[in-house]
Motif scaffolding. Structure first.
Motif, PDB file in Angstrom:
ATOM      1  N   THR A  76      33.483  38.647  81.940  1.00 36.15           N
ATOM      2  CA  THR A  76      34.536  39.483  81.365  1.00 36.15           C
ATOM      3  C   THR A  76      34.122  40.945  81.445  1.00 36.15           C
ATOM      4  N   ALA A  77      34.960  41.760  82.098  1.00 31.03           N
ATOM      5  CA  ALA A  77      34.715  43.202  82.198  1.00 31.03           C
ATOM      6  C   ALA A  77      35.669  43.920  81.253  1.00 31.03           C
ATOM      7  N   TYR A  78      35.134  44.865  80.476  1.00 27.42           N
ATOM      8  CA  TYR A  78      35.931  45.586  79.490  1.00 27.42           C
ATOM      9  C   TYR A  78      36.208  47.014  79.961  1.00 27.42           C
ATOM     10  N   ASP A  79      37.465  47.436  79.789  1.00 29.97           N
ATOM     11  CA  ASP A  79      37.869  48.810  80.103  1.00 29.97           C
ATOM     12  C   ASP A  79      37.396  49.213  81.499  1.00 29.97           C
ATOM     13  N   ALA A  80      37.855  48.459  82.504  1.00 26.52           N
ATOM     14  CA  ALA A  80      37.393  48.685  83.877  1.00 26.52           C
ATOM     15  C   ALA A  80      38.402  49.447  84.735  1.00 26.52           C
ATOM     16  N   LEU A 127      48.569  55.736  86.633  1.00 25.97           N
ATOM     17  CA  LEU A 127      49.741  54.948  87.008  1.00 25.97           C
ATOM     18  C   LEU A 127      50.327  54.242  85.794  1.00 25.97           C
ATOM     19  N   LEU A 128      49.450  53.728  84.949  1.00 23.65           N
ATOM     20  CA  LEU A 128      49.902  53.041  83.739  1.00 23.65           C
ATOM     21  C   LEU A 128      50.576  54.019  82.781  1.00 23.65           C
ATOM     22  N   ASP A 129      49.998  55.216  82.640  1.00 24.06           N
ATOM     23  CA  ASP A 129      50.572  56.229  81.745  1.00 24.06           C
ATOM     24  C   ASP A 129      51.937  56.705  82.236  1.00 24.06           C
ATOM     25  N   ASN A 130      52.076  56.825  83.564  1.00 23.11           N
ATOM     26  CA  ASN A 130      53.309  57.376  84.135  1.00 23.11           C
ATOM     27  C   ASN A 130      54.452  56.372  84.171  1.00 23.11           C
ATOM     28  N   CYS A 131      54.140  55.136  84.553  1.00 24.69           N
ATOM     29  CA  CYS A 131      55.236  54.163  84.706  1.00 24.69           C
ATOM     30  C   CYS A 131      55.342  53.188  83.543  1.00 24.69           C
ATOM     31  N   GLN A 132      54.301  53.141  82.699  1.00 20.22           N
ATOM     32  CA  GLN A 132      54.305  52.258  81.533  1.00 20.22           C
ATOM     33  C   GLN A 132      54.594  50.802  81.906  1.00 20.22           C
ATOM     34  N   ASN A 133      54.138  50.414  83.086  1.00 22.61           N
ATOM     35  CA  ASN A 133      54.377  49.043  83.543  1.00 22.61           C
ATOM     36  C   ASN A 133      53.037  48.351  83.761  1.00 22.61           C
ATOM     37  N   SER A 134      52.604  47.619  82.753  1.00 21.00           N
ATOM     38  CA  SER A 134      51.291  46.977  82.826  1.00 21.00           C
ATOM     39  C   SER A 134      51.247  45.861  83.861  1.00 21.00           C
ATOM     40  N   GLN A 167      39.736  30.991  88.355  1.00 15.31           N
ATOM     41  CA  GLN A 167      40.905  31.763  87.951  1.00 15.31           C
ATOM     42  C   GLN A 167      40.503  33.187  87.596  1.00 15.31           C
ATOM     43  N   VAL A 168      41.505  34.071  87.664  1.00 13.72           N
ATOM     44  CA  VAL A 168      41.313  35.471  87.293  1.00 13.72           C
ATOM     45  C   VAL A 168      42.388  35.831  86.273  1.00 13.72           C
ATOM     46  N   GLU A 169      41.966  36.394  85.146  1.00 17.33           N
ATOM     47  CA  GLU A 169      42.909  36.826  84.110  1.00 17.33           C
ATOM     48  C   GLU A 169      42.726  38.324  83.876  1.00 17.33           C
ATOM     49  N   VAL A 170      43.831  39.060  83.933  1.00 19.24           N
ATOM     50  CA  VAL A 170      43.795  40.500  83.684  1.00 19.24           C
ATOM     51  C   VAL A 170      44.736  40.798  82.522  1.00 19.24           C
ATOM     52  N   SER A 171      44.218  41.441  81.480  1.00 19.34           N
ATOM     53  CA  SER A 171      45.025  41.752  80.301  1.00 19.34           C
ATOM     54  C   SER A 171      44.963  43.248  80.017  1.00 19.34           C
ATOM     55  N   MET A 172      46.106  43.916  80.169  1.00 18.89           N
ATOM     56  CA  MET A 172      46.165  45.336  79.830  1.00 18.89           C
ATOM     57  C   MET A 172      46.117  45.533  78.316  1.00 18.89           C
ATOM     58  N   GLU A 173      46.647  44.561  77.580  1.00 17.49           N
ATOM     59  CA  GLU A 173      46.657  44.659  76.119  1.00 17.49           C
ATOM     60  C   GLU A 173      45.238  44.663  75.561  1.00 17.49           C
ATOM     61  N   ASN A 174      44.386  43.759  76.098  1.00 22.76           N
ATOM     62  CA  ASN A 174      43.000  43.670  75.622  1.00 22.76           C
ATOM     63  C   ASN A 174      42.035  44.513  76.447  1.00 22.76           C
TER      64      ASN A 174
END
Length: 243
Positions: A172-176, A184-191, A225-232
């Motif tokens: 698990t990698a944190y804040d990568a 891109l996330l700040d501009n489009c707000q699309n996680s 498997q690969v799980e990516v969570s913008m929330e966490n």
């Protein structure tokens, strides 16, 4: 293997939990029996190390409640009192080992290693690494995977956690996120876009990552498997050791 350690003496709890984290892997700690019982219900550890005399709920009472949830859990009682009556009562409620304080870490690790073998036999799997070997491999994977991400993306994660459980490796990698991804996330707000982009990154780098792990543990691995969570703010990769 997940371990729950319950001890009301703060200094003793912190010292031994620090040792166990270095040598035994995934550790959960509690300061009394009630807190320990709650953690057990949440985490369902394989092994419990518990002090006998504690406030709110003592060790024997906590174990009685735990055994109602799981008869299989392996239990080690620790106490400064060498009391034959207590030992007999401990055996009656299903405690597996009794250690006198001050706890000898080598003796404790011997007991944990013994149970690791028993657990592997119960699960009908070959034990691949001792507890000590597993911890060393987890630390090395953590270091090398952090370096890999920094080289591949230009930015390393704020932290990496590695957990080896039998033939499964969880990283698990944190804040990568890179600066570009954050912008891109700040501009489009699309996680969802960022999550898909990250999954594509790991898919494209599956072979280099598997080769990296192979070199460290000496066995081939494959992505599960690969799980990516913008929330966490986490990227989680699960790999299987190929035997």
């Amino acid at each position: 293997m997940k371990i729950l350690y319950v001890e009301d003496e703060t200094e003793a709890r912190e010292a031994l939990s620090k040792y166990l984290k270095r040598h035994a892997g995934k550790i959960f700690t509690a300061a009394d029996g009630l807190e320990g019982l709650k953690l057990f219900e949440e985490q369902l550890p394989d092994l419990v190390i518990v002090d006998l005399y504690m406030p709110k709920m003592d060790g024997l009472e906590m174990i009685r409640e735990i055994k109602k949830i799981s008869h299989e859990v392996y239990v080690i009682i620790t106490t400064a009192v060498d009391d034959v009556d207590i030992i007999l009562r401990s055996v009656d409620i299903g405690i597996n080992k009794y250690l006198l304080k001050p706890i000898d870490p080598v003796e404790l690790m011997g007991a944990i290693d013994e149970y690791a073998v028993i657990l592997a036999q119960k699960q009908k799997t070959e034990i691949l690494f001792t507890v000590e070997e597993k911890k060393q491999l987890e630390d090395k994977i953590k270091k090398e995977f952090t370096s890999f991400l920094k080289t591949a993306t230009g930015k390393g994660p704020s932290g990496v956690a590695v957990f080896i459980d039998n033939d499964t490796i969880e990283i698990t990698a944190y804040d990568a996120l890179t600066v570009m991804e954050k912008n891109l996330l700040d501009n489009c707000q699309n996680s969802i876009i960022i999550e898909q982009y990250r999954k594509l990154f790991y898919s494209a780098n599956e072979n280099p990552i598997c080769d990296l792990i192979h070199e460290i543990i000496g066995s081939r691995v494959k992505f599960q498997q690969v799980e990516v969570s913008m929330e966490n703010k986490t990227n989680k990769i699960e790999l299987q050791i190929v035997r």
